[in-house]
Design an enzyme around this catalytic site. Structure first.
Site, PDB file in Angstrom:
ATOM      1  N   GLU A 176      21.456  11.850 -19.271  1.00 16.67           N
ATOM      2  CA  GLU A 176      20.991  13.142 -19.792  1.00 16.67           C
ATOM      3  C   GLU A 176      22.115  14.176 -19.840  1.00 16.67           C
ATOM      4  O   GLU A 176      21.972  15.234 -20.435  1.00 16.67           O
ATOM      5  CB  GLU A 176      19.802  13.652 -18.970  1.00 16.67           C
ATOM      6  CG  GLU A 176      20.083  13.959 -17.501  1.00 16.67           C
ATOM      7  CD  GLU A 176      19.999  12.742 -16.581  1.00 16.67           C
ATOM      8  OE1 GLU A 176      20.374  11.628 -17.014  1.00 16.67           O
ATOM      9  OE2 GLU A 176      19.588  12.921 -15.413  1.00 16.67           O
ATOM     10  N   CYS A 281      34.861   4.058 -13.346  1.00 19.67           N
ATOM     11  CA  CYS A 281      34.496   3.144 -12.250  1.00 19.67           C
ATOM     12  C   CYS A 281      35.654   2.206 -11.934  1.00 19.67           C
ATOM     13  O   CYS A 281      35.671   1.565 -10.895  1.00 19.67           O
ATOM     14  CB  CYS A 281      33.269   2.339 -12.617  1.00 19.67           C
ATOM     15  SG  CYS A 281      33.583   1.200 -13.955  1.00 19.67           S
TER      16      CYS A 281
HETATM   17  P1  NAD Z   1      24.066   7.923 -11.726  1.00 15.88           P
HETATM   18  O1  NAD Z   1      23.738   6.758 -10.871  1.00 15.88           O
HETATM   19  O2  NAD Z   1      23.826   9.283 -11.195  1.00 15.88           O
HETATM   20  O3  NAD Z   1      23.227   7.840 -13.100  1.00 15.88           O
HETATM   21  C1  NAD Z   1      23.148   6.640 -13.851  1.00 15.88           C
HETATM   22  C2  NAD Z   1      21.823   6.608 -14.596  1.00 15.88           C
HETATM   23  O4  NAD Z   1      20.754   6.622 -13.651  1.00 15.88           O
HETATM   24  C3  NAD Z   1      21.609   7.807 -15.517  1.00 15.88           C
HETATM   25  O5  NAD Z   1      21.056   7.362 -16.725  1.00 15.88           O
HETATM   26  C4  NAD Z   1      20.645   8.692 -14.740  1.00 15.88           C
HETATM   27  O6  NAD Z   1      19.760   9.410 -15.581  1.00 15.88           O
HETATM   28  C5  NAD Z   1      19.862   7.703 -13.901  1.00 15.88           C
HETATM   29  N1  NAD Z   1      19.461   8.269 -12.602  1.00 15.88           N
HETATM   30  C6  NAD Z   1      20.127   9.203 -11.877  1.00 15.88           C
HETATM   31  N2  NAD Z   1      19.461   9.462 -10.729  1.00 15.88           N
HETATM   32  C7  NAD Z   1      18.368   8.669 -10.730  1.00 15.88           C
HETATM   33  C8  NAD Z   1      17.294   8.467  -9.807  1.00 15.88           C
HETATM   34  N3  NAD Z   1      17.234   9.142  -8.656  1.00 15.88           N
HETATM   35  N4  NAD Z   1      16.343   7.558 -10.109  1.00 15.88           N
HETATM   36  C9  NAD Z   1      16.403   6.867 -11.264  1.00 15.88           C
HETATM   37  N5  NAD Z   1      17.394   7.021 -12.180  1.00 15.88           N
HETATM   38  C10 NAD Z   1      18.363   7.909 -11.912  1.00 15.88           C
HETATM   39  O7  NAD Z   1      25.585   7.733 -12.191  1.00 15.88           O
HETATM   40  P2  NAD Z   1      26.492   8.742 -13.003  1.00 15.88           P
HETATM   41  O8  NAD Z   1      26.862   9.875 -12.119  1.00 15.88           O
HETATM   42  O9  NAD Z   1      25.887   9.035 -14.314  1.00 15.88           O
HETATM   43  O10 NAD Z   1      27.778   7.812 -13.257  1.00 15.88           O
HETATM   44  C11 NAD Z   1      28.840   7.683 -12.353  1.00 15.88           C
HETATM   45  C12 NAD Z   1      28.667   6.477 -11.473  1.00 15.88           C
HETATM   46  O11 NAD Z   1      28.551   5.307 -12.260  1.00 15.88           O
HETATM   47  C13 NAD Z   1      29.853   6.232 -10.557  1.00 15.88           C
HETATM   48  O12 NAD Z   1      29.382   5.846  -9.301  1.00 15.88           O
HETATM   49  C14 NAD Z   1      30.598   5.096 -11.236  1.00 15.88           C
HETATM   50  O13 NAD Z   1      31.404   4.304 -10.380  1.00 15.88           O
HETATM   51  C15 NAD Z   1      29.465   4.311 -11.787  1.00 15.88           C
HETATM   52  N6  NAD Z   1      29.889   3.441 -12.872  1.00 15.88           N
HETATM   53  C16 NAD Z   1      29.980   2.109 -12.612  1.00 15.88           C
HETATM   54  C17 NAD Z   1      30.422   1.253 -13.603  1.00 15.88           C
HETATM   55  C18 NAD Z   1      30.547  -0.227 -13.336  1.00 15.88           C
HETATM   56  O14 NAD Z   1      30.754  -0.953 -14.285  1.00 15.88           O
HETATM   57  N7  NAD Z   1      30.396  -0.705 -12.116  1.00 15.88           N
HETATM   58  C19 NAD Z   1      30.774   1.761 -14.862  1.00 15.88           C
HETATM   59  C20 NAD Z   1      30.658   3.125 -15.098  1.00 15.88           C
HETATM   60  C21 NAD Z   1      30.208   3.962 -14.079  1.00 15.88           C
END
Ligand code: NAD
Length: 497
Positions: A176, A281
């Protein structure tokens, strides 16, 4: 103000729940857009649309699927700049970096164009007299994809092109914080001729995610995001009987041996730690300097780091943009202050940095912390900002033990001129992706991407062959064409003869 809505059944759908979230330009701190936040009913409508489309798409010929994918690839190619600009406007990363992520996403569309080869089954003839056995793979049905903010275009493209190439239909839930690039990707797929309902998009937050995890018509979920949410998605999705791959956070180490080319290692450390302001990441967030080279290496890293130009992502000479939110910027800064209080040496302090004319942007400069220990918060947590920690060890053995004690195991790299040491490292290190003199070893599309330990929940890495296996299920067909001479009742267990 611009509004980003959903895309269901091949057309835009206004958010009817009445809930909207703000989308901010991180370079100015101004809210530029509002994004619809889906209700349970809106998520259900998208899943129903995908379920209806699966009836024909699931059995569409491979030729019909690849015709669309080839057109889609061409359309993406001609829209690279536009998609990259959408990324920069909401994420903040510099335009060249945004173009790089679009290119790596398009790579997976190219992989999906080769789906006839990837889905070829296996046939054994005459396994028993007049008996043949064929193994085939079939789609799952409706697949959901939930993605993070840091790669608004690439991570969605890690998922849906291959999923739909395999014959599934898809519901994408972008972050979002950065909804516009994914929304454009989905529109372009319809323009390429993808039938209505095959690829749907709902914007939203936890409400949308949790409904996707509960809706009984969703067969599988691909998730990429932080470790706590990945764990939640995996636990809830699998408890509801779904196949789930949930990729989480990371703390990636770069081990530098005394024989390494220290100029090349410093170039790599600066590029991999501070690129995209550390919001990757696969960013290098910890350098492990072995055997007395730390002082020289830190000097070389510092020389390079102080020259990095920080500024808005749409200004051509900016090399590093702002962080995603003010709150995140402040949290990153707190790790730098905390590390100092916990005994680390702050070589570069990027906190308090601002860009003239853009004072409300989410700015932070580059930070470099020396003599970091494994007990410090700056080491234990994923900071996800432009903060590089340096840890010192006397030997390779201590270094590998340090890296393998991490709770994460996404990517890692070794810098050395010693082939034997590099070979030993790639066998001994506990991480899913390993670079040898390559700081960010993100695999190409035809190999799979994924970490170990708390960097992933589930058995399948993403894209490549693992992606094809995740988005399909196996079926084995045993065929016998009887000869007139065969016959007779036999209650014994079938054996080959
Ligand atoms: P996030 O976990 O906050 O959000 C990811 C998704 O989950 C979003 O679409 C969000 O709307 C949803 N979300 C957030 N909180 C939620 C909840 N409480 N319940 C259900 N859904 C929820 O991650 P972010 O801040 O958007 O992205 C950064 C993170 O992603 C970092 O930790 C990074 O390392 C990781 N990442 C990992 C990879 C990989 O390939 N391992 C790649 C890119 C990013």
């Amino acid at each position: 103000m611009k509004t980003v809505n959903h895309w269901i059944g091949g057309k835009p759908v206004e958010g009817v729940s009445g809930n909207f979230g703000p989308v901010t330009d991180p370079a100015t701190g101004q809210v530029t857009t509002q994004v619809a936040l889906a209700s349970v009913e809106e998520v259900d409508a998208a899943v129903a649309s995908a379920k209806a489309a699966y009836g024909t798409w699931g059995t569409a010929s491979l030729a019909a699927r690849t015709t669309v994918l080839f057109k889609y690839r061409a359309l993406l190619d001609s829209h690279r700049d536009e998609i990259a600009a959408l990324i920069t406007a909401e994420h903040g990363k510099v335009h060249s970096d945004a173009l790089g992520e679009v290119a790596r996403g398009v790579e997976i569309v190219e992989l999906a164009c080769g789906i006839p080869t990837l889905l070829k089954g296996e046939l054994s003839t005459q396994v028993s007299t007049r008996v043949d056995v064929a193994s085939i793979r079939q789609p799952l049905g409706v697949v959901a994809g939930i993605v993070p903010f840091n790669f608004p275009a690439m991570v969605p493209m890690w998922m849906f092109p291959l999923a739909i190439a395999c014959g599934n239909t898809f519901v994408l839930k972008p972050s979002e914080k950065v909804p516009s690039a994914a929304r454009r990707l989905v529109e372009l797929a319809t323009e390429a001729g993808l039938p209505d309902g095959v690829l749907n998009l709902v914007n939203g937050d936890k409400v949308a995610v949790d409904r996707l995890l509960e809706n009984p018509d969703v067969a599988a979920v691909s998730f990429v995001g932080s470790t706590p949410i990945a764990r939640h998605v995996f636990a809830t999705g699998t408890a509801n009987g779904k196949r789930v791959q949930a990729l989480g956070g990371a703390k990636n180490h770069m081990l530098v041996l005394p024989d390494a080319d220290l100029d090349a290692a410093a170039d790599a450390a600066v590029s991999a730690a501070y690129g995209s302001a550390g919001e990757r990441c696969m960013a290098i967030s910890a350098v492990v300097a072995v055997g007395g080279i730390a002082d020289t290496l830190i000097e070389k890293i510092t020389e390079r780091a102080v020259k990095i130009k920080i500024g808005p992502g749409n200004v051509p000479d900016s090399e590093m943009g702002p962080l995603i939110t003010k709150a995140h910027r402040d949290k990153v800064a707190s790790y730098v202050h905390g590390a100092s209080a916990q005994g680390a040496e702050v070589v570069l302090d990027g906190t308090g940095y601002t860009v003239e004319g853009h004072e409300d942007g989410h700015w932070i400069g580059l930070s470099l912390l020396d003599r970091v220990s494994t007990e410090m918060d700056a080491y234990r947590d994923e900071i996800f900002g432009p903060v590089l920690c340096v840890l010192r060890t006397d030997t390779y053995e201590e270094a590998i033990e340090l890296i393998n004690s991490s709770r994460w195991g996404n990517g890692t790299a070794i810098f050395t001129r010693d082939g034997g040491a590099a070979r030993r490292f790639q066998l001994e290190v506990e991480a899913g992706m390993v670079g040898v003199n390559v700081p960010i070893p993100v695999p190409v599309g035809y190999h799979s991407f994924g970490g170990w330990k708390e960097s992933i929940f589930g058995d399948h890495h993403i894209y490549g062959n693992d992606g094809v296996n995740f988005y399909t299920r196996g079926k084995v067909v045993t065929t016998r064409w009887p000869d007139p001479s065969d016959g007779g009742v036999d209650l014994g267990f079938p054996t080959s003869s």
